[in-house]
Design a protein around this motif. Structure first.
Motif, PDB file in Angstrom:
ATOM      1  N   ASP A  12       0.837  -1.191   0.000  1.00 57.09           N
ATOM      2  CA  ASP A  12       0.000   0.000   0.000  1.00 57.09           C
ATOM      3  C   ASP A  12       0.880   1.253   0.000  1.00 57.09           C
ATOM      4  O   ASP A  12       2.053   1.195   0.409  1.00 57.09           O
ATOM      5  CB  ASP A  12      -0.906   0.004   1.229  1.00 57.09           C
ATOM      6  CG  ASP A  12      -1.948  -1.107   1.167  1.00 57.09           C
ATOM      7  OD1 ASP A  12      -2.339  -1.493   0.046  1.00 57.09           O
ATOM      8  OD2 ASP A  12      -2.371  -1.588   2.245  1.00 57.09           O
TER       9      ASP A  12
ATOM     10  N   THR B  96       0.767  -7.191   1.294  1.00 57.02           N
ATOM     11  CA  THR B  96      -0.569  -7.492   1.819  1.00 57.02           C
ATOM     12  C   THR B  96      -1.115  -8.751   1.173  1.00 57.02           C
ATOM     13  O   THR B  96      -0.720  -9.130   0.061  1.00 57.02           O
ATOM     14  CB  THR B  96      -1.544  -6.332   1.556  1.00 57.02           C
ATOM     15  OG1 THR B  96      -1.801  -6.237   0.148  1.00 57.02           O
ATOM     16  CG2 THR B  96      -0.974  -5.009   2.057  1.00 57.02           C
ATOM     17  N   GLN B  97      -2.038  -9.383   1.861  1.00 57.90           N
ATOM     18  CA  GLN B  97      -2.625 -10.618   1.336  1.00 57.90           C
ATOM     19  C   GLN B  97      -3.355 -10.369   0.021  1.00 57.90           C
ATOM     20  O   GLN B  97      -3.232 -11.138  -0.930  1.00 57.90           O
ATOM     21  CB  GLN B  97      -3.575 -11.220   2.369  1.00 57.90           C
ATOM     22  CG  GLN B  97      -4.155 -12.561   1.965  1.00 57.90           C
ATOM     23  CD  GLN B  97      -5.044 -13.150   3.043  1.00 57.90           C
ATOM     24  OE1 GLN B  97      -5.574 -12.428   3.893  1.00 57.90           O
ATOM     25  NE2 GLN B  97      -5.230 -14.462   3.022  1.00 57.90           N
TER      26      GLN B  97
ATOM     27  N   TYR C  73       1.991 -14.037   3.566  1.00 54.93           N
ATOM     28  CA  TYR C  73       2.235 -12.670   3.082  1.00 54.93           C
ATOM     29  C   TYR C  73       3.075 -11.935   4.116  1.00 54.93           C
ATOM     30  O   TYR C  73       3.790 -12.563   4.911  1.00 54.93           O
ATOM     31  CB  TYR C  73       0.914 -11.949   2.769  1.00 54.93           C
ATOM     32  CG  TYR C  73      -0.148 -12.083   3.835  1.00 54.93           C
ATOM     33  CD1 TYR C  73      -0.336 -11.083   4.786  1.00 54.93           C
ATOM     34  CD2 TYR C  73      -0.986 -13.200   3.869  1.00 54.93           C
ATOM     35  CE1 TYR C  73      -1.331 -11.204   5.754  1.00 54.93           C
ATOM     36  CE2 TYR C  73      -1.970 -13.321   4.833  1.00 54.93           C
ATOM     37  CZ  TYR C  73      -2.131 -12.312   5.776  1.00 54.93           C
ATOM     38  OH  TYR C  73      -3.105 -12.428   6.733  1.00 54.93           O
TER      39      TYR C  73
ATOM     40  N   PHE D 246       1.587  -7.686   8.512  1.00 55.78           N
ATOM     41  CA  PHE D 246       0.147  -7.774   8.283  1.00 55.78           C
ATOM     42  C   PHE D 246      -0.424  -9.097   8.789  1.00 55.78           C
ATOM     43  O   PHE D 246      -1.554  -9.444   8.473  1.00 55.78           O
ATOM     44  CB  PHE D 246      -0.161  -7.589   6.795  1.00 55.78           C
ATOM     45  CG  PHE D 246       0.072  -6.200   6.298  1.00 55.78           C
ATOM     46  CD1 PHE D 246      -0.936  -5.256   6.282  1.00 55.78           C
ATOM     47  CD2 PHE D 246       1.330  -5.821   5.859  1.00 55.78           C
ATOM     48  CE1 PHE D 246      -0.709  -3.964   5.830  1.00 55.78           C
ATOM     49  CE2 PHE D 246       1.575  -4.534   5.406  1.00 55.78           C
ATOM     50  CZ  PHE D 246       0.546  -3.602   5.395  1.00 55.78           C
TER      51      PHE D 246
END
Length: 431
Positions: free
Chosen positions: A296, A349-350, A364, A368
């Motif tokens: 992100d 991230t997944q 992942y 997270f």
């Protein structure tokens, strides 16, 4: 890389659009050669500018032919799930190979990795030695690394649930080039006058044109948009979303790294440092290569800030060890490449990882909640590729050194390589 179905049969408009996407990305990645040429020419002294340009020409011309003849086949020959996990065994000279847009893209990547080395060895090695390591890198060292990490059945690609993840080359391109450059610059020794003979303290040997140097860096930045976004290998089937994310996060990482270095040096010394800031920008681009599609934007900012200190720490360590790397290539490509590859196991991230892999995954980024598996695989891959490159480079440069093919004579080094090996100086000064 190669997460799309390269060997699948696609027809119609989507296939044409995907191929055009890859070809346009190839043009951008190859344009980075102009950037590296200007970057290296600007950082060396005027008496060596022509020879460093000649090395860029050798990297491109000779390396391209060797990659076409041997390297691509060793890297991606029989790139299917029944192929050899260690080395490719087909498609030499592109015989019976149809996916030419993919070859072109991979060729541009190989050329980039080779170019990294010439910056580390600048201003004191024979031009012929560049020819030798270009042949060995493009035909052997780089292809095997690429096969292990990117080929469908590469053994590092097969470890764990996801395999090693190197979206656009922090490991395959930058760690490989940075490792080989580091070994070379260590074995060849520092330039005459770089360190005081008595105290060992570093002495500046500034390049002749900070303008050309900075221009080269911005050209490289421009080329990186093809480097990272093109690694989707197409824009159909959700590829455009992955490419867009890659472009945004790469930009944030590079800018955060550059800004952090700019401000850190200003706070510490009271002055701005153009070279360190530009190098930190390049380090951010290198770090982004492995992870840009998986994170992100806020994570990109964090990765970029950390990249700055990775680069500055690596650059300082080189000086402490009296290793003379004129472009700080080892700190930029090796140090920041390691950090980028590790970031996959920390920040991916997944959702993003599932999109890139085109399958659901519960492995992942550690931060997270994805556990330690991906981080461990990334670390293992880094160690394996570095060990491979350190071994091969040590053998290669030791042989060159033994046969007096590595470093030029001191008198010629002081005079400048251009006069001895490149037919005269790059600049014709008027009296």
């Amino acid at each position: 890389m190669e997460y799309l179905e390269l060997n699948g049969t696609k027809e119609g408009l989507s296939a044409a659009v995907d191929d055009m996407w890859v070809l346009n990305a190839t043009y951008l990645v190859f344009y980075m050669q102009a950037g590296f040429c200007m970057l290296e020419a600007g950082v060396v002294r005027a008496k060596n500018a022509k020879s460093i340009i000649m090395k860029s020409i050798i990297d491109t011309a000779i390396g391209s032919l060797l990659f076409w003849a041997l390297g691509f086949g060793l890297a991606f020959g029989n790139a299917d799930k029944a192929s050899n996990p260690v080395i490719g065994t087909s498609h030499f000279f592109l015989i019976n190979y149809q996916n030419l847009s993919f070859f072109a893209f991979q060729w541009a990547f190989c050329a980039t990795s080779i170019t990294i080395v010439s910056g580390s060895l600048a201003e004191r090695v024979h031009v012929t030695s560049c020819l030798v390591y270009t042949i060995v890198m493009s035909a052997f060292i780089y292809p095997l690394s690429a096969h292990w990490v990117w080929s469908y059945n590469g053994w590092l690609r097969m470890i764990g649930f996801n395999g090693i993840i190197d979206f656009s080359g922090s490991i395959v391109v930058h760690i490989v080039g940075g490792c080989i450059g580091l070994v070379g610059t260590y074995l060849v020794g520092p330039r005459i006058g770089r360190f005081d003979s008595e105290s060992g303290k570093p002495k500046p040997l500034p390049g002749h044109s900070i303008t050309i140097y900075t221009l080269g860096a911005f050209i490289i930045w421009y080329g990186f948009y093809g480097f990272n976004t093109g690694s989707t290998l197409g824009i159909s089937g959700g590829g455009i979303g992955i490419a867009s994310r890659s472009a945004v996060t790469m930009t944030i990482i590079a800018c955060a790294s550059c800004a952090t270095t700019l401000l850190a040096i200003k706070i510490k010394s009271g002055k701005y440092d153009v070279v360190k800031s530009v190098n930190s920008l390049l380090g951010g681009l290198v770090s982004s290569a492995a992870v840009c599609s998986l994170i992100d934007p806020w994570a990109a900012f964090v990765i970029g800030c950390v990249t700055s200190f990775v680069y500055l720490g690596g650059s300082h360590l080189l000086i402490k060890l009296r290793i003379d790397d004129p472009l700080d290539s080892s700190a930029i490509h090796l140090g920041c490449g390691i950090w980028g590859a590790l970031s996959v196991g920390l920040f991916s991230t997944q959702e993003n990882l599932s999109l890139v892999l085109k399958k659901s995954t519960n492995v992942y980024g550690l931060f997270f909640g994805g556990g330690f598996e991906q981080l461990g695989i990334q670390l293992l891959g880094i160690i394996i590729v570095m060990a491979w490159c350190f071994f091969c480079a040590s053998v290669l440069f030791t042989i060159l050194k033994k046969f007096h093919m590595l470093r030029i004579e001191p008198t010629k080094e002081l005079m400048g390589i251009d006069i001895d090996s490149a037919g005269g100086p790059a600049y014709q000064w008027d009296n």
